[in-house]
Design a protein around this motif. Structure first.
Motif, PDB file in Angstrom:
ATOM      1  N   SER A  40       2.875  -1.029 -15.553  1.00  0.00           N
ATOM      2  CA  SER A  40       3.273  -1.463 -14.206  1.00  0.00           C
ATOM      3  C   SER A  40       3.720  -0.210 -13.489  1.00  0.00           C
ATOM      4  O   SER A  40       4.718   0.388 -13.889  1.00  0.00           O
ATOM      5  CB  SER A  40       4.519  -2.346 -14.229  1.00  0.00           C
ATOM      6  N   PRO A  41       3.052   0.173 -12.401  1.00  0.00           N
ATOM      7  CA  PRO A  41       3.545   1.337 -11.664  1.00  0.00           C
ATOM      8  C   PRO A  41       4.763   0.938 -10.853  1.00  0.00           C
ATOM      9  O   PRO A  41       4.960  -0.251 -10.587  1.00  0.00           O
ATOM     10  CB  PRO A  41       2.379   1.674 -10.733  1.00  0.00           C
ATOM     11  N   PRO A  42       5.581   1.901 -10.441  1.00  0.00           N
ATOM     12  CA  PRO A  42       6.592   1.554  -9.447  1.00  0.00           C
ATOM     13  C   PRO A  42       5.841   1.027  -8.222  1.00  0.00           C
ATOM     14  O   PRO A  42       4.810   1.583  -7.845  1.00  0.00           O
ATOM     15  CB  PRO A  42       7.245   2.904  -9.146  1.00  0.00           C
ATOM     16  N   PHE A  43       6.307  -0.079  -7.633  1.00  0.00           N
ATOM     17  CA  PHE A  43       5.622  -0.639  -6.459  1.00  0.00           C
ATOM     18  C   PHE A  43       6.111   0.118  -5.239  1.00  0.00           C
ATOM     19  O   PHE A  43       7.291   0.024  -4.887  1.00  0.00           O
ATOM     20  CB  PHE A  43       5.906  -2.132  -6.328  1.00  0.00           C
ATOM     21  N   GLU A  44       5.210   0.846  -4.621  1.00  0.00           N
ATOM     22  CA  GLU A  44       5.586   1.777  -3.564  1.00  0.00           C
ATOM     23  C   GLU A  44       6.495   1.157  -2.501  1.00  0.00           C
ATOM     24  O   GLU A  44       6.162   0.135  -1.907  1.00  0.00           O
ATOM     25  CB  GLU A  44       4.327   2.313  -2.876  1.00  0.00           C
ATOM     26  N   GLY A  45       7.649   1.772  -2.302  1.00  0.00           N
ATOM     27  CA  GLY A  45       8.531   1.357  -1.221  1.00  0.00           C
ATOM     28  C   GLY A  45       9.350   0.116  -1.513  1.00  0.00           C
ATOM     29  O   GLY A  45      10.197  -0.264  -0.719  1.00  0.00           O
ATOM     30  N   LEU A  46       9.137  -0.541  -2.661  1.00  0.00           N
ATOM     31  CA  LEU A  46       9.807  -1.818  -2.893  1.00  0.00           C
ATOM     32  C   LEU A  46      11.166  -1.640  -3.549  1.00  0.00           C
ATOM     33  O   LEU A  46      12.131  -2.266  -3.182  1.00  0.00           O
ATOM     34  CB  LEU A  46       8.926  -2.719  -3.761  1.00  0.00           C
ATOM     35  N   TYR A  47      11.245  -0.776  -4.563  1.00  0.00           N
ATOM     36  CA  TYR A  47      12.489  -0.649  -5.311  1.00  0.00           C
ATOM     37  C   TYR A  47      12.562   0.752  -5.904  1.00  0.00           C
ATOM     38  O   TYR A  47      11.607   1.226  -6.506  1.00  0.00           O
ATOM     39  CB  TYR A  47      12.530  -1.723  -6.425  1.00  0.00           C
ATOM     40  N   ASN A  59       8.613   8.268  -3.835  1.00  0.00           N
ATOM     41  CA  ASN A  59       7.590   8.754  -2.901  1.00  0.00           C
ATOM     42  C   ASN A  59       7.101   7.611  -2.033  1.00  0.00           C
ATOM     43  O   ASN A  59       6.965   6.495  -2.512  1.00  0.00           O
ATOM     44  CB  ASN A  59       6.361   9.283  -3.653  1.00  0.00           C
ATOM     45  N   GLU A  60       6.811   7.926  -0.794  1.00  0.00           N
ATOM     46  CA  GLU A  60       6.269   6.886   0.092  1.00  0.00           C
ATOM     47  C   GLU A  60       4.960   7.369   0.695  1.00  0.00           C
ATOM     48  O   GLU A  60       4.721   8.572   0.788  1.00  0.00           O
ATOM     49  CB  GLU A  60       7.263   6.585   1.211  1.00  0.00           C
ATOM     50  N   GLY A  61       4.133   6.431   1.115  1.00  0.00           N
ATOM     51  CA  GLY A  61       2.903   6.748   1.832  1.00  0.00           C
ATOM     52  C   GLY A  61       2.014   7.715   1.069  1.00  0.00           C
ATOM     53  O   GLY A  61       1.802   7.581  -0.143  1.00  0.00           O
ATOM     54  N   ALA A  62       1.506   8.727   1.793  1.00  0.00           N
ATOM     55  CA  ALA A  62       0.526   9.652   1.217  1.00  0.00           C
ATOM     56  C   ALA A  62       1.083  10.368  -0.014  1.00  0.00           C
ATOM     57  O   ALA A  62       0.355  10.618  -0.989  1.00  0.00           O
ATOM     58  CB  ALA A  62       0.118  10.675   2.273  1.00  0.00           C
ATOM     59  N   GLU A  63       2.369  10.661   0.013  1.00  0.00           N
ATOM     60  CA  GLU A  63       2.984  11.367  -1.131  1.00  0.00           C
ATOM     61  C   GLU A  63       2.930  10.525  -2.396  1.00  0.00           C
ATOM     62  O   GLU A  63       2.719  11.029  -3.493  1.00  0.00           O
ATOM     63  CB  GLU A  63       4.456  11.644  -0.822  1.00  0.00           C
ATOM     64  N   PHE A  64       3.164   9.213  -2.228  1.00  0.00           N
ATOM     65  CA  PHE A  64       3.093   8.297  -3.378  1.00  0.00           C
ATOM     66  C   PHE A  64       1.697   8.367  -3.994  1.00  0.00           C
ATOM     67  O   PHE A  64       1.530   8.505  -5.201  1.00  0.00           O
ATOM     68  CB  PHE A  64       3.423   6.861  -2.950  1.00  0.00           C
ATOM     69  N   TRP A  65       0.668   8.276  -3.127  1.00  0.00           N
ATOM     70  CA  TRP A  65      -0.704   8.229  -3.647  1.00  0.00           C
ATOM     71  C   TRP A  65      -1.126   9.561  -4.242  1.00  0.00           C
ATOM     72  O   TRP A  65      -1.927   9.598  -5.178  1.00  0.00           O
ATOM     73  CB  TRP A  65      -1.674   7.744  -2.560  1.00  0.00           C
ATOM     74  N   ARG A 108      -2.678  -4.183  -4.111  1.00  0.00           N
ATOM     75  CA  ARG A 108      -3.663  -4.296  -5.197  1.00  0.00           C
ATOM     76  C   ARG A 108      -4.953  -3.559  -4.811  1.00  0.00           C
ATOM     77  O   ARG A 108      -5.521  -2.811  -5.591  1.00  0.00           O
ATOM     78  CB  ARG A 108      -3.932  -5.776  -5.468  1.00  0.00           C
ATOM     79  N   GLY A 109      -5.390  -3.779  -3.560  1.00  0.00           N
ATOM     80  CA  GLY A 109      -6.611  -3.120  -3.091  1.00  0.00           C
ATOM     81  C   GLY A 109      -6.455  -1.605  -3.042  1.00  0.00           C
ATOM     82  O   GLY A 109      -7.383  -0.857  -3.368  1.00  0.00           O
ATOM     83  N   GLU A 110      -5.260  -1.162  -2.644  1.00  0.00           N
ATOM     84  CA  GLU A 110      -5.020   0.287  -2.584  1.00  0.00           C
ATOM     85  C   GLU A 110      -5.116   0.892  -3.993  1.00  0.00           C
ATOM     86  O   GLU A 110      -5.641   1.988  -4.181  1.00  0.00           O
ATOM     87  CB  GLU A 110      -3.638   0.561  -1.970  1.00  0.00           C
ATOM     88  N   ILE A 111      -4.606   0.155  -4.986  1.00  0.00           N
ATOM     89  CA  ILE A 111      -4.682   0.630  -6.382  1.00  0.00           C
ATOM     90  C   ILE A 111      -6.147   0.711  -6.818  1.00  0.00           C
ATOM     91  O   ILE A 111      -6.592   1.715  -7.388  1.00  0.00           O
ATOM     92  CB  ILE A 111      -3.870  -0.299  -7.320  1.00  0.00           C
ATOM     93  N   VAL A 112      -6.907  -0.345  -6.513  1.00  0.00           N
ATOM     94  CA  VAL A 112      -8.326  -0.361  -6.916  1.00  0.00           C
ATOM     95  C   VAL A 112      -9.037   0.857  -6.324  1.00  0.00           C
ATOM     96  O   VAL A 112      -9.763   1.588  -7.012  1.00  0.00           O
ATOM     97  CB  VAL A 112      -9.011  -1.678  -6.468  1.00  0.00           C
ATOM     98  N   ARG A 113      -8.791   1.123  -5.037  1.00  0.00           N
ATOM     99  CA  ARG A 113      -9.488   2.244  -4.388  1.00  0.00           C
ATOM    100  C   ARG A 113      -9.050   3.593  -4.977  1.00  0.00           C
ATOM    101  O   ARG A 113      -9.853   4.501  -5.142  1.00  0.00           O
ATOM    102  CB  ARG A 113      -9.295   2.192  -2.877  1.00  0.00           C
TER     103      ARG A 113
END
Ligand SMILES: C[S@@+](CC[C@H](N)C(=O)[O-])C[C@H]1O[C@@H](n2cnc3c(N)ncnc32)[C@H](O)[C@@H]1O
Length: 339
Positions: A40-47, A59-65, A108-113
């Protein structure tokens, strides 16, 4: 494993767990050395799990990815050709403060991509049912409140499910993962001797010439019909490892450990006994625990000391016979009895 920056580690013949940054630690794993992975990755921006700058949840946004994208490429490198890696995730709610609107984000879609961009093949996905009543009580989300339906349902929406999205490394799988299922993980399926006798009896009532499958085949087919379902509604939601002891004084809330049923189904499906299962985000140890309990070898990395210590405690439970081990619902029951 080659030397890497690690603060603490436990290595034995069943598992190897390291405290440190997974992006550093994974560099020490040889190419094509892992048979299956799940996390389970950290869910960006959630916690936010901690205030370390190496904590991906900071990390948020582009930095997270960029940060997570590095790990995704390393996961591809260490996985064997034709083998799989599963990611547990959910769609994320947006908030007025953070995103400017109340709605949802296709995490989920962002992870797939991101996995596809790194060269993985999108292999499979399953939706895991979550009780909207429990979610409403936990999150206090307006979109789930009945009061909102009465007032103005334009802001009401369904609960957010969990997903397991699974990716495959291109290339041929050199060692088949063979064999039938001989047990069922989850709730509500009877694969007992009595269940088999009933299947034979009902079949013969229908057709006197009926030739039943042998019991092992019948059992395996029934189990596969459940596991092959695109929606899993039969996961025991509270069957998790103990996590309360992992909280440190700065934490706003508890870590949400992955249900053991979910991990065990994936480990059983996509790895064979004796093989190596990796999780880059060990948390309190759930993925390594299940892998080892099912006769695999586990590797895990965790940044946060209090979670790492809880993972050690949870993995020590494996030394006890299964009936004496403590799970989170046992700890809750004991707490309620003490109160
Ligand atoms: C969603 S939790 C995983 C929970 C786990 N599935 C379980 O059941 O215990 C994500 C974890 O990633 C850890 N983490 C975040 N950044 C990390 C990094 N760079 N290296 C290692 N662990 C990291 C967090 O401390 C947290 O424990």
């Amino acid at each position: 494993m080659k030397k890497a920056k690690t603060v603490d580690q436990i290595v034995n013949d069943r598992y190897a767990i390291y405290q440190g940054d997974c992006c550093d630690l994974i560099k020490g794993l040889p190419e094509a050395s892992v048979d299956f992975g799940i996390h389970s990755p950290p869910f960006e921006g959630l916690y936010k799990f901690s205030n370390y700058d190496r904590d991906i949840s900071n990390n948020e946004g582009a930095e997270f990815w960029e940060h997570y994208g590095f790990l995704i490429s390393e996961l591809l490198r260490v996985t064997k050709a034709g083998r799989l890696h599963s990611v547990h995730c959910m769609q994320l709610p947006t908030s007025k403060n953070r995103d400017g609107f109340i709605g949802m984000r296709d995490f989920r879609g962002e992870i797939v991509r991101a996995y596809q961009a790194a060269g993985w093949i999108f292999h499979s996905e399953v939706c895991i049912w979550k009780d909207p009543v429990v979610a409403q009580q936990r999150t206090k989300s307006l979109r789930l409140l009945h009061k909102q339906i009465v007032k103005d349902s334009s802001l009401s929406g369904m609960g957010l499910a969990d997903y397991i999205v699974t990716f495959r490394k291109p290339g041929a799988n050199l060692v088949p993962i063979e064999g039938m299922f001989d047990r069922f993980i989850g709730e509500g399926l009877d694969i007992s001797q009595d269940g088999y006798a009933e299947y034979c009896r009902a079949g013969r009532l229908d057709d006197p010439e009926f030739k039943p499958w042998p019991m092992d085949m019948w059992r395996s087919v029934l189990v596969w019909q459940r596991y092959a379902s695109p929606v899993w509604t039969d996961i025991r939601q509270t069957r998790t490892l103990q996590y309360r002891g992992a909280r440190d004084h700065q934490d706003e809330q508890h870590i949400s450990p992955l249900q053991l049923d979910v991990i065990e189904r994936c480990v059983e499906l996509w790895s064979a006994p004796g093989e190596t299962v990796l999780t880059p985000f060990l948390g309190i140890g759930s993925e390594v625990y299940s892998a080892v309990d099912m006769g695999r070898k586990g590797i895990g990395f965790e940044l946060k000391p209090s979670y790492f210590r809880q993972a050690i405690r949870n993995l020590t439970e494996l030394d006890k016979p299964p009936e004496n081990r403590m799970f989170e619902d046992d700890a809750e029951t004991m707490e309620a009895e003490d109160a």
